[in-house]
Design a protein around this motif. Structure first.
Motif, PDB file in Angstrom:
ATOM      1  N   ALA A  63       0.832  -1.199   0.000  1.00  0.00           N
ATOM      2  CA  ALA A  63       0.000   0.000   0.000  1.00  0.00           C
ATOM      3  C   ALA A  63       0.871   1.255   0.000  1.00  0.00           C
ATOM      4  O   ALA A  63       0.543   2.252  -0.665  1.00  0.00           O
ATOM      5  N   SER A  64       1.977   1.207   0.727  1.00  0.00           N
ATOM      6  CA  SER A  64       2.892   2.345   0.759  1.00  0.00           C
ATOM      7  C   SER A  64       3.554   2.580  -0.594  1.00  0.00           C
ATOM      8  O   SER A  64       3.740   3.729  -1.022  1.00  0.00           O
ATOM      9  N   ILE A  65       3.908   1.479  -1.275  1.00  0.00           N
ATOM     10  CA  ILE A  65       4.496   1.590  -2.611  1.00  0.00           C
ATOM     11  C   ILE A  65       3.510   2.265  -3.560  1.00  0.00           C
ATOM     12  O   ILE A  65       3.853   3.176  -4.317  1.00  0.00           O
ATOM     13  N   TRP A  66       2.241   1.797  -3.497  1.00  0.00           N
ATOM     14  CA  TRP A  66       1.219   2.395  -4.364  1.00  0.00           C
ATOM     15  C   TRP A  66       0.951   3.846  -3.991  1.00  0.00           C
ATOM     16  O   TRP A  66       0.810   4.710  -4.862  1.00  0.00           O
ATOM     17  N   ALA A  67       0.886   4.137  -2.690  1.00  0.00           N
ATOM     18  CA  ALA A  67       0.620   5.504  -2.243  1.00  0.00           C
ATOM     19  C   ALA A  67       1.696   6.463  -2.742  1.00  0.00           C
ATOM     20  O   ALA A  67       1.396   7.595  -3.140  1.00  0.00           O
ATOM     21  N   SER A  68       2.943   6.013  -2.740  1.00  0.00           N
ATOM     22  CA  SER A  68       4.026   6.853  -3.228  1.00  0.00           C
ATOM     23  C   SER A  68       3.871   7.114  -4.721  1.00  0.00           C
ATOM     24  O   SER A  68       4.072   8.236  -5.193  1.00  0.00           O
ATOM     25  N   ARG A  69       3.499   6.066  -5.453  1.00  0.00           N
ATOM     26  CA  ARG A  69       3.358   6.198  -6.903  1.00  0.00           C
ATOM     27  C   ARG A  69       2.144   7.052  -7.273  1.00  0.00           C
ATOM     28  O   ARG A  69       2.202   7.873  -8.197  1.00  0.00           O
ATOM     29  N   ALA A  70       1.036   6.861  -6.547  1.00  0.00           N
ATOM     30  CA  ALA A  70      -0.214   7.570  -6.864  1.00  0.00           C
ATOM     31  C   ALA A  70      -0.342   8.889  -6.116  1.00  0.00           C
ATOM     32  O   ALA A  70      -1.327   9.600  -6.294  1.00  0.00           O
ATOM     33  N   GLN A  71       0.650   9.194  -5.257  1.00  0.00           N
ATOM     34  CA  GLN A  71       0.605  10.382  -4.403  1.00  0.00           C
ATOM     35  C   GLN A  71      -0.678  10.378  -3.564  1.00  0.00           C
ATOM     36  O   GLN A  71      -1.380  11.393  -3.439  1.00  0.00           O
ATOM     37  N   ALA A  72      -0.962   9.207  -3.011  1.00  0.00           N
ATOM     38  CA  ALA A  72      -2.193   9.013  -2.241  1.00  0.00           C
ATOM     39  C   ALA A  72      -1.977   9.311  -0.765  1.00  0.00           C
ATOM     40  O   ALA A  72      -0.875   9.152  -0.236  1.00  0.00           O
ATOM     41  N   TRP A  73      -3.039   9.733  -0.115  1.00  0.00           N
ATOM     42  CA  TRP A  73      -3.047   9.823   1.336  1.00  0.00           C
ATOM     43  C   TRP A  73      -3.349   8.444   1.906  1.00  0.00           C
ATOM     44  O   TRP A  73      -3.956   7.593   1.238  1.00  0.00           O
ATOM     45  N   THR A  74      -2.954   8.205   3.153  1.00  0.00           N
ATOM     46  CA  THR A  74      -3.230   6.936   3.827  1.00  0.00           C
ATOM     47  C   THR A  74      -3.933   7.210   5.152  1.00  0.00           C
ATOM     48  O   THR A  74      -3.441   8.009   5.958  1.00  0.00           O
ATOM     49  N   VAL A  75      -5.068   6.529   5.354  1.00  0.00           N
ATOM     50  CA  VAL A  75      -5.816   6.644   6.603  1.00  0.00           C
ATOM     51  C   VAL A  75      -6.274   5.252   7.022  1.00  0.00           C
ATOM     52  O   VAL A  75      -6.272   4.317   6.216  1.00  0.00           O
ATOM     53  N   SER A  76      -6.666   5.106   8.278  1.00  0.00           N
ATOM     54  CA  SER A  76      -7.294   3.870   8.721  1.00  0.00           C
ATOM     55  C   SER A  76      -8.789   3.973   8.477  1.00  0.00           C
ATOM     56  O   SER A  76      -9.335   5.083   8.347  1.00  0.00           O
ATOM     57  N   ALA A  77      -9.463   2.840   8.426  1.00  0.00           N
ATOM     58  CA  ALA A  77     -10.907   2.850   8.207  1.00  0.00           C
ATOM     59  C   ALA A  77     -11.619   3.633   9.302  1.00  0.00           C
ATOM     60  O   ALA A  77     -12.648   4.287   9.056  1.00  0.00           O
ATOM     61  N   ALA A  78     -11.081   3.604  10.514  1.00  0.00           N
ATOM     62  CA  ALA A  78     -11.706   4.317  11.628  1.00  0.00           C
ATOM     63  C   ALA A  78     -11.630   5.834  11.463  1.00  0.00           C
ATOM     64  O   ALA A  78     -12.340   6.566  12.156  1.00  0.00           O
ATOM     65  N   GLU A  79     -10.772   6.302  10.547  1.00  0.00           N
ATOM     66  CA  GLU A  79     -10.637   7.746  10.327  1.00  0.00           C
ATOM     67  C   GLU A  79     -11.560   8.265   9.235  1.00  0.00           C
ATOM     68  O   GLU A  79     -11.533   9.459   8.919  1.00  0.00           O
ATOM     69  N   VAL A  80     -12.355   7.393   8.651  1.00  0.00           N
ATOM     70  CA  VAL A  80     -13.274   7.808   7.589  1.00  0.00           C
ATOM     71  C   VAL A  80     -14.653   8.037   8.193  1.00  0.00           C
ATOM     72  O   VAL A  80     -15.389   7.098   8.482  1.00  0.00           O
ATOM     73  N   GLY A  81     -14.992   9.302   8.390  1.00  0.00           N
ATOM     74  CA  GLY A  81     -16.315   9.681   8.871  1.00  0.00           C
ATOM     75  C   GLY A  81     -17.008  10.524   7.829  1.00  0.00           C
ATOM     76  O   GLY A  81     -16.374  11.012   6.882  1.00  0.00           O
ATOM     77  N   HIS A  82     -18.321  10.726   7.978  1.00  0.00           N
ATOM     78  CA  HIS A  82     -19.060  11.498   6.975  1.00  0.00           C
ATOM     79  C   HIS A  82     -18.476  12.888   6.788  1.00  0.00           C
ATOM     80  O   HIS A  82     -18.420  13.397   5.663  1.00  0.00           O
ATOM     81  N   GLY A  83     -18.017  13.494   7.872  1.00  0.00           N
ATOM     82  CA  GLY A  83     -17.463  14.831   7.765  1.00  0.00           C
ATOM     83  C   GLY A  83     -16.102  14.879   7.112  1.00  0.00           C
ATOM     84  O   GLY A  83     -15.597  15.964   6.786  1.00  0.00           O
ATOM     85  N   ASP A  84     -15.460  13.695   6.911  1.00  0.00           N
ATOM     86  CA  ASP A  84     -14.101  13.636   6.352  1.00  0.00           C
ATOM     87  C   ASP A  84     -14.077  13.286   4.870  1.00  0.00           C
ATOM     88  O   ASP A  84     -13.063  13.501   4.212  1.00  0.00           O
TER      89      ASP A  84
END
Length: 242
Positions: A63-84
């Motif tokens: 996931a880190s390799i892909w995030a670096s290539r795609a310039q993606a942010w990384t979060v845990s599922a618990a950090e995904v709320g409606h306001g986010d």
């Protein structure tokens, strides 16, 4: 009579940052499909990709390799709320770790995120330890959406990968060991990269505390103390090298 044995050194359990670069990922038959599909981005068949594998199998590394290539942010599922959600999708690519972990998970927000990903054509990489039916999902639409998501599974490590990872774990700790230590560990421990990480960390602490090098007899003694490992050889006498 005065004890002249050297004092046992105090071992500090300092955190060791894993190296998550593409050059540090070890490809083998157990993970080559997952690695290939990560490499295939952005030519994915869908906007969402589900990467599954047991703890310590290399999901976060991929996931880190892909995030670096795609310039993606990384979060845990618990950090995904409606306001986010609106903020998270603004980057165009996102890694959501541990979608199978129920603690703090907002299923409605996750479903909203995946729908927006499809609508706005941004990429989401999800990681989980097992199959979707084991996630304990209550939102049927989210369960259906994840079942349909393309993905790959990382399997148990083969012998070559397990040995290579053990070597890498020692190198990451700047430890030099004989090949016989690597062979002994690979033969006896559970076929799990997470277990390999635990054993190497324990060996490092034990060797530092005893002020001894890591030898095969020491490795066997540590495995015997931890229990639950599959040993086949007779115990060898402990060496007396400082």
């Amino acid at each position: 009579m005065r004890d002249t044995a050297p004092p046992k050194q105090l071992a500090f359990d300092l955190p060791l940052d894993p190296r998550y670069g593409a050059e540090d990922f070890l490809v083998s038959p157990s993970n080559e499909e997952a690695y290939g599909l990560i490499e295939a981005w952005p030519d994915w068949p869908d906007t969402v990709f589900l990467l599954r594998g047991p703890p310590g199998s290399g999901k976060s590394h991929l996931a880190s390799i892909w995030a670096s290539r795609a310039q993606a942010w990384t979060v845990s599922a618990a950090e995904v709320g409606h306001g986010d959600v609106a903020h998270l999708i603004s980057n165009g690519a996102l890694v959501v770790e541990d979608v199978d972990r129920e603690a703090g998970r907002d299923e409605a927000a996750l479903f909203h995120l995946l729908n927006l990903a499809r609508e706005r054509r941004f990429s989401v990489l999800l990681t989980a330890s097992g199959p979707v039916d084991g996630f304990g999902l209550k939102v049927a639409d989210l369960r259906s959406r994840l079942r349909l998501a393309p993905g790959a599974e990382i399997g148990p490590p083969d012998d070559a990968l397990l040995k290579a990872v053990i070597v890498k774990l020692f190198v990451d700790r700047q430890l030099v060991v004989d090949l016989s230590v690597v062979e002994a560990l690979a033969l006896r421990i559970d076929r799990s990269l997470a277990r390999a990480r635990e054993i190497v960390a324990e060996l490092d602490r034990d060797a530092l505390g005893r002020r001894r090098r890591i030898s095969k007899p020491l490795a066997l003694a540590v495995l015997d103390r931890l229990g639950g490992e599959d040993g086949t050889d007779e115990p060898e006498p402990e060496d007396d090298e400082p």
